[in-house]
Design a protein around this motif. Structure first.
Motif, short mmCIF file in Angstrom:
data_model
loop_
_atom_site.label_atom_id
_atom_site.label_comp_id
_atom_site.label_asym_id
_atom_site.label_seq_id
_atom_site.Cartn_x
_atom_site.Cartn_y
_atom_site.Cartn_z
N THR A 1 0.24 4.19 -3.14
CA THR A 1 -0.78 5.00 -3.81
C THR A 1 -0.23 6.41 -4.02
O THR A 1 0.47 6.94 -3.14
N LYS A 2 -0.50 6.98 -5.16
CA LYS A 2 -0.02 8.32 -5.47
C LYS A 2 -0.95 9.36 -4.85
O LYS A 2 -2.16 9.30 -5.01
N ILE A 3 -0.34 10.31 -4.13
CA ILE A 3 -1.11 11.34 -3.44
C ILE A 3 -0.65 12.71 -3.94
O ILE A 3 0.55 12.97 -4.04
N SER A 4 -1.61 13.57 -4.25
CA SER A 4 -1.28 14.93 -4.66
C SER A 4 -2.36 15.88 -4.17
O SER A 4 -3.49 15.47 -3.87
N ALA A 5 -2.00 17.15 -4.08
CA ALA A 5 -2.97 18.16 -3.65
C ALA A 5 -2.58 19.51 -4.21
O ALA A 5 -1.39 19.80 -4.39
N GLU A 6 -3.58 20.30 -4.50
CA GLU A 6 -3.39 21.69 -4.88
C GLU A 6 -4.30 22.54 -4.02
O GLU A 6 -5.47 22.19 -3.82
N THR A 7 -3.79 23.63 -3.50
CA THR A 7 -4.59 24.50 -2.65
C THR A 7 -4.34 25.94 -3.02
O THR A 7 -3.29 26.30 -3.56
N LYS A 8 -5.33 26.76 -2.74
CA LYS A 8 -5.21 28.19 -3.03
C LYS A 8 -6.08 28.98 -2.06
O LYS A 8 -7.21 28.58 -1.77
N VAL A 9 -5.54 30.06 -1.55
CA VAL A 9 -6.33 30.95 -0.71
C VAL A 9 -6.12 32.37 -1.21
O VAL A 9 -5.01 32.78 -1.52
N THR A 10 -7.21 33.10 -1.33
CA THR A 10 -7.16 34.51 -1.71
C THR A 10 -7.86 35.33 -0.63
O THR A 10 -8.78 34.84 0.04
N GLY A 11 -7.41 36.55 -0.47
CA GLY A 11 -8.02 37.37 0.57
C GLY A 11 -7.52 38.79 0.52
O GLY A 11 -6.85 39.22 -0.42
N THR A 12 -7.86 39.52 1.55
CA THR A 12 -7.52 40.93 1.62
C THR A 12 -6.53 41.15 2.77
O THR A 12 -6.52 40.42 3.75
N MET A 13 -5.71 42.19 2.61
CA MET A 13 -4.78 42.57 3.66
C MET A 13 -5.52 43.48 4.64
O MET A 13 -6.13 44.48 4.25
#
Length: 237
Positions: free
Chosen positions: A51-63
C-alpha cells in the motif's frame, strides 16, 4: 519570511533493518519572530507493492527566546485511498482546538480519552525535537500531542557519537528515549504496549550550521516487525 530568515533542509532515509522503506524531508525557516517547519514522507517502491503511504506536515509558530512555540500543527496522512487530516491550534503552549477529518468513529469502551489537563503545556511532534542552542538535548521530557494521542518522550543522556552522511561528519548527542503513552489510545493495544516496554530507542541530535539549533540526525525505533532507523542523508555542522 523576512530577508533575515534562515532556511535549512534535511533529507532522511527510513529503513527497516537494512531494507529501505521510505524517504522524508523537512524544511525549516526561521527569523527573529517566527518559524515554519514543513515535512514530506513517502513510502518506497517496496512498500508501495502492499500500500502506498504518504504524509505532509507543517508547523508554524513563534520564536520564544531561542526556543520554538507552535501556533498551529497540521498533518495530512494517506494510506492507499484512505486520507486523514489533523489540525491542531495552540496558544501559549496549550491546545485550543483540534480538528480531525474524517471524524473518529465511536470509541471502544477501553479507549483512554484525552482530557483537558492533557492539553495544557504540550508540544507538537515536529518542533518538539528541535533543541535551542545552549540547552542540553537531554535529559528532558517532551510532552507531545499529535492531534489524537498524548504522550511523553523521556530523553536521558547516552553519550556522544560521530555521525557521517554525505561526506560530512558531525558530533551527535545521543539520547535514549522512553515512550510513555498518556491518553488518546485503546488500552491494551499491542503496538502501544510494545513501545512502552521497549528498550533501545534512541535519538541523535546535532547542531545545524545554518540555524544554530540541535535537530535529529538519526533515530532508532524498535517495533514488532523489527528495528526502524531514520538517518539524515546529509549533515552540516
Amino acid at each position: 519570511m523576512s530577508a533575515e530568515a534562515v532556511r535549512h533542509r534535511t533529507d532522511y532515509k527510513v529503513t527497516l533493518g537494512a531494507l529501505p522503506i521510505a524517504r522524508a524531508s523537512f524544511v525549516t525557516e526561521v527569523n527573529q519572530k517566527s518559524y515554519t517547519i514543513s515535512g514530506r514522507f513517502n513510502s518506497s517502491a517496496i512498500v508501495d507493492i502492499i500500500t502506498k503511504i504518504s504524509a505532509e506536515t507543517k508547523v508554524t509558530g513563534t520564536m520564544s527566546g531561542a526556543g520554538m512555540r507552535a501556533d498551529r500543527y497540521t498533518l495530512v496522512y494517506q494510506s492507499g485511498k484512505k486520507k486523514h487530516t489533523y489540525d491542531v491550534r495552540y496558544r501559549n503552549g496549550n491546545v485550543t482546538e483540534t480538528t480531525v477529518d474524517p471524524e473518529p468513529r465511536r470509541r471502544p469502551r477501553n479507549w483512554i480519552a484525552v482530557g483537558p489537563e492533557d492539553l495544557k503545556a504540550v508540544l507538537d511532534p515536529i518542533s518538539s525535537l528541535v533543541i535551542p542552542d545552549g540547552e542540553a538535548a537531554c535529559p528532558r521530557t517532551l510532552p507531545v500531542y499529535d492531534g489524537e494521542s498524548r504522550m511523553d518522550l523521556v530523553l536521558t543522556p547516552k553519550g556522544r557519537e560521530k555521525f557521517k552522511a554525505g561526506g560530512a561528519e558531525v558530533e551527535a548527542v545521543v539520547c535514549s528515549v522512553r515512550y510513555v503513552p498518556k491518553s488518546g489510545f485503546r488500552k491494551g493495544r499491542k503496538d502501544i504496549e510494545y513501545l512502552r516496554k521497549a528498550g533501545g530507542m534512541e535519538i541523535w541530535f546535532a547542531k545545524t550550521g545554518a540555524l544554530k539549533l540541535y535537530a535529529p540526525v538519526h533515530a532508532r525505533v524498535p517495533t514488532q516487525m523489527g528495528t526502524i532507523y531514520v538517518s539524515a542523508v546529509e549533515v552540516d555542522g
